[in-house]
Write a protein that holds these residues in place. Structure first.
Motif, PDB file in Angstrom:
ATOM      1  N   GLU A  77       7.509  14.430   8.503  1.00 12.10           N
ATOM      2  CA  GLU A  77       6.867  13.118   8.563  1.00 12.10           C
ATOM      3  C   GLU A  77       5.592  13.128   7.738  1.00 12.10           C
ATOM      4  O   GLU A  77       5.010  14.172   7.454  1.00 12.10           O
ATOM      5  CB  GLU A  77       6.549  12.734  10.009  1.00 12.10           C
ATOM      6  CG  GLU A  77       5.546  13.657  10.690  1.00 12.10           C
ATOM      7  CD  GLU A  77       5.236  13.222  12.111  1.00 12.10           C
ATOM      8  OE1 GLU A  77       4.159  13.583  12.610  1.00 12.10           O
ATOM      9  OE2 GLU A  77       6.072  12.518  12.714  1.00 12.10           O
ATOM     10  N   ASN A  78       5.198  11.901   7.347  1.00 10.28           N
ATOM     11  CA  ASN A  78       3.964  11.717   6.589  1.00 10.28           C
ATOM     12  C   ASN A  78       3.408  10.357   6.975  1.00 10.28           C
ATOM     13  O   ASN A  78       3.833   9.325   6.441  1.00 10.28           O
ATOM     14  CB  ASN A  78       4.244  11.797   5.091  1.00 10.28           C
ATOM     15  CG  ASN A  78       2.967  11.756   4.260  1.00 10.28           C
ATOM     16  OD1 ASN A  78       2.000  11.084   4.613  1.00 10.28           O
ATOM     17  ND2 ASN A  78       2.974  12.483   3.143  1.00 10.28           N
ATOM     18  N   LYS A  79       2.494  10.330   7.935  1.00  8.41           N
ATOM     19  CA  LYS A  79       2.011   9.057   8.474  1.00  8.41           C
ATOM     20  C   LYS A  79       1.321   8.206   7.419  1.00  8.41           C
ATOM     21  O   LYS A  79       1.439   6.972   7.413  1.00  8.41           O
ATOM     22  CB  LYS A  79       1.071   9.313   9.650  1.00  8.41           C
ATOM     23  CG  LYS A  79       1.779   9.858  10.887  1.00  8.41           C
ATOM     24  CD  LYS A  79       0.830   9.947  12.079  1.00  8.41           C
ATOM     25  CE  LYS A  79       1.590  10.417  13.319  1.00  8.41           C
ATOM     26  NZ  LYS A  79       0.703  10.509  14.509  1.00  8.41           N
ATOM     27  N   LYS A  80       0.587   8.824   6.528  1.00  7.38           N
ATOM     28  CA  LYS A  80      -0.100   8.063   5.478  1.00  7.38           C
ATOM     29  C   LYS A  80       0.901   7.343   4.590  1.00  7.38           C
ATOM     30  O   LYS A  80       0.746   6.150   4.277  1.00  7.38           O
ATOM     31  CB  LYS A  80      -0.971   9.006   4.652  1.00  7.38           C
ATOM     32  CG  LYS A  80      -1.805   8.292   3.590  1.00  7.38           C
ATOM     33  CD  LYS A  80      -2.687   9.281   2.839  1.00  7.38           C
ATOM     34  CE  LYS A  80      -3.503   8.539   1.779  1.00  7.38           C
ATOM     35  NZ  LYS A  80      -4.384   9.476   1.027  1.00  7.38           N
ATOM     36  N   GLU A  82       3.993   6.584   5.376  1.00  7.69           N
ATOM     37  CA  GLU A  82       4.695   5.571   6.169  1.00  7.69           C
ATOM     38  C   GLU A  82       3.875   4.292   6.279  1.00  7.69           C
ATOM     39  O   GLU A  82       4.409   3.180   6.210  1.00  7.69           O
ATOM     40  CB  GLU A  82       5.006   6.140   7.558  1.00  7.69           C
ATOM     41  CG  GLU A  82       6.067   7.238   7.535  1.00  7.69           C
ATOM     42  CD  GLU A  82       6.185   7.964   8.868  1.00  7.69           C
ATOM     43  OE1 GLU A  82       5.481   7.561   9.819  1.00  7.69           O
ATOM     44  OE2 GLU A  82       6.965   8.920   8.957  1.00  7.69           O
ATOM     45  N   TRP A  83       2.550   4.412   6.478  1.00  8.44           N
ATOM     46  CA  TRP A  83       1.695   3.222   6.545  1.00  8.44           C
ATOM     47  C   TRP A  83       1.677   2.475   5.214  1.00  8.44           C
ATOM     48  O   TRP A  83       1.720   1.235   5.183  1.00  8.44           O
ATOM     49  CB  TRP A  83       0.273   3.615   6.944  1.00  8.44           C
ATOM     50  CG  TRP A  83       0.081   3.747   8.425  1.00  8.44           C
ATOM     51  CD1 TRP A  83      -0.074   4.895   9.149  1.00  8.44           C
ATOM     52  CD2 TRP A  83       0.040   2.659   9.373  1.00  8.44           C
ATOM     53  NE1 TRP A  83      -0.209   4.613  10.491  1.00  8.44           N
ATOM     54  CE2 TRP A  83      -0.150   3.242  10.655  1.00  8.44           C
ATOM     55  CE3 TRP A  83       0.138   1.280   9.269  1.00  8.44           C
ATOM     56  CZ2 TRP A  83      -0.244   2.488  11.814  1.00  8.44           C
ATOM     57  CZ3 TRP A  83       0.051   0.513  10.426  1.00  8.44           C
ATOM     58  CH2 TRP A  83      -0.136   1.120  11.672  1.00  8.44           C
ATOM     59  N   TRP A  84       1.631   3.222   4.107  1.00  8.56           N
ATOM     60  CA  TRP A  84       1.659   2.581   2.799  1.00  8.56           C
ATOM     61  C   TRP A  84       2.984   1.839   2.578  1.00  8.56           C
ATOM     62  O   TRP A  84       2.988   0.698   2.087  1.00  8.56           O
ATOM     63  CB  TRP A  84       1.460   3.633   1.703  1.00  8.56           C
ATOM     64  CG  TRP A  84       0.029   3.907   1.390  1.00  8.56           C
ATOM     65  CD1 TRP A  84      -0.700   5.020   1.742  1.00  8.56           C
ATOM     66  CD2 TRP A  84      -0.860   3.062   0.656  1.00  8.56           C
ATOM     67  NE1 TRP A  84      -1.983   4.918   1.295  1.00  8.56           N
ATOM     68  CE2 TRP A  84      -2.116   3.717   0.615  1.00  8.56           C
ATOM     69  CE3 TRP A  84      -0.736   1.820   0.047  1.00  8.56           C
ATOM     70  CZ2 TRP A  84      -3.226   3.177  -0.013  1.00  8.56           C
ATOM     71  CZ3 TRP A  84      -1.843   1.278  -0.590  1.00  8.56           C
ATOM     72  CH2 TRP A  84      -3.070   1.947  -0.622  1.00  8.56           C
ATOM     73  N   ALA A  86       5.112   0.690   4.920  1.00 12.02           N
ATOM     74  CA  ALA A  86       5.212  -0.444   5.841  1.00 12.02           C
ATOM     75  C   ALA A  86       4.308  -1.589   5.381  1.00 12.02           C
ATOM     76  O   ALA A  86       4.706  -2.765   5.382  1.00 12.02           O
ATOM     77  CB  ALA A  86       4.847  -0.011   7.258  1.00 12.02           C
ATOM     78  N   GLY A  87       3.082  -1.254   4.973  1.00  8.72           N
ATOM     79  CA  GLY A  87       2.150  -2.293   4.514  1.00  8.72           C
ATOM     80  C   GLY A  87       2.614  -2.964   3.238  1.00  8.72           C
ATOM     81  O   GLY A  87       2.549  -4.194   3.106  1.00  8.72           O
TER      82      GLY A  87
END
Length: 269
Positions: A77-80, A82-84, A86-87
């Motif tokens: 996983e890579n939360k950063k 994933e946020w990019w 999704a945004g």
């Protein structure tokens, strides 16, 4: 490298086809340039995403191609990232939806000086009703449909007696005159669609939907049903003819009113 080159050529070819395609310059027969603008905005957004994704895949194929001794790195996983993702996706969807909401408001906000017509769909033909000399359509109800009254016009409504009935024929419209199109179905879901008008709307049994447009050039334009409505769906076609004032008046005088239709089936006492 062959895969990389193919992916890059697909991306570049798609952009070139979009820019050089003559389809964009087809003249339209209605005032809905707003719809074309919305489609173009959608194409640019989705096209940018398509080119970016294909080029990214080409980069990954080239950058991470097999080399002796290399080992794949496992990253669950890579939360950063994933946020990019999704945004960016949310912004892209909002950018496509916002122009559509503006156009939809214009699509259903009928000008006060617009005339009225009714389109009635049934398996598998188009029927039309135009207001007579009084300028108003009479009331109609699907429950009033009979072999002698195929559109279900309420016989006791005086406003409907002079309504002009066109069953299975072509619809004629006056050049430059805005019209509100009432849409009604007698049986199943249909969709009244004239591609050159950039306008279409579902016809739902038990409901009356509507939209409006203004014909801006004369000509004959094909009507299609854009909703699968049974085995005869491909044959559910018709034509809308946009006339100048003289031709429209001549055509209108040849049409039968609801009162004349009822008189022809019920002998006068």
């Amino acid at each position: 490298m062959v895969v990389v080159l193919v992916l890059v050529l697909i991306a570049l070819g798609s952009v070139a086809f979009h820019l050089l395609s003559p389809w964009w310059w087809t003249p339209i027969a209605s005032n809905w340039s707003y719809i074309d603008s919305t489609i173009i905005i959608t194409f640019w957004i989705t096209g940018f995403v398509f080119v970016a994704v294909v080029c990214f895949v080409a980069y990954c194929v080239f950058r991470f191609r097999h080399k002796p001794g290399n080992k794949a790195a496992y990253q669950p996983e890579n939360k950063k990232l994933e946020w990019w993702l999704a945004g960016g996706t949310a912004l892209g969807v909002a950018a496509m939806l916002t122009p559509g909401l503006v156009v939809w408001k214009q699509f259903v906000t009928v000008p006060p000086d617009a005339g009225e017509i009714e389109v009635v769909g049934q398996q598998w033909q188009w029927n039309y009703r135009l207001p007579g000399a009084d300028g108003a359509l009479g009331r109609a109800d699907n429950r009033a449909v009979t072999p002698d009254n195929p559109l279900g016009i309420i016989a006791g409504d005086p406003a409907g007696l002079d309504d002009i009935i066109i069953s299975g024929g072509d619809l004629h419209l006056l050049l430059g005159k805005s019209v509100r199109v009432h849409l009604r179905s007698l049986d199943v879901l249909h969709d009244f669609y004239v591609p050159e008008f950039r306008a279409k709307m579902d016809m739902i049994p038990g409901s009356v939907t509507y939209f409006w447009f203004t014909p801006t050039r004369t000509g004959t334009f094909e009507v299609l049903c854009a909703e699968l409505c049974g085995v005869g769906h491909p044959q559910m076609r018709g034509a809308v003819v946009v006339d100048d004032a003289e031709a429209y008046k001549g055509w209108l005088q040849q049409q039968q009113t609801f009162q004349q239709l009822m008189a022809s089936v019920v002998p006068a006492s």
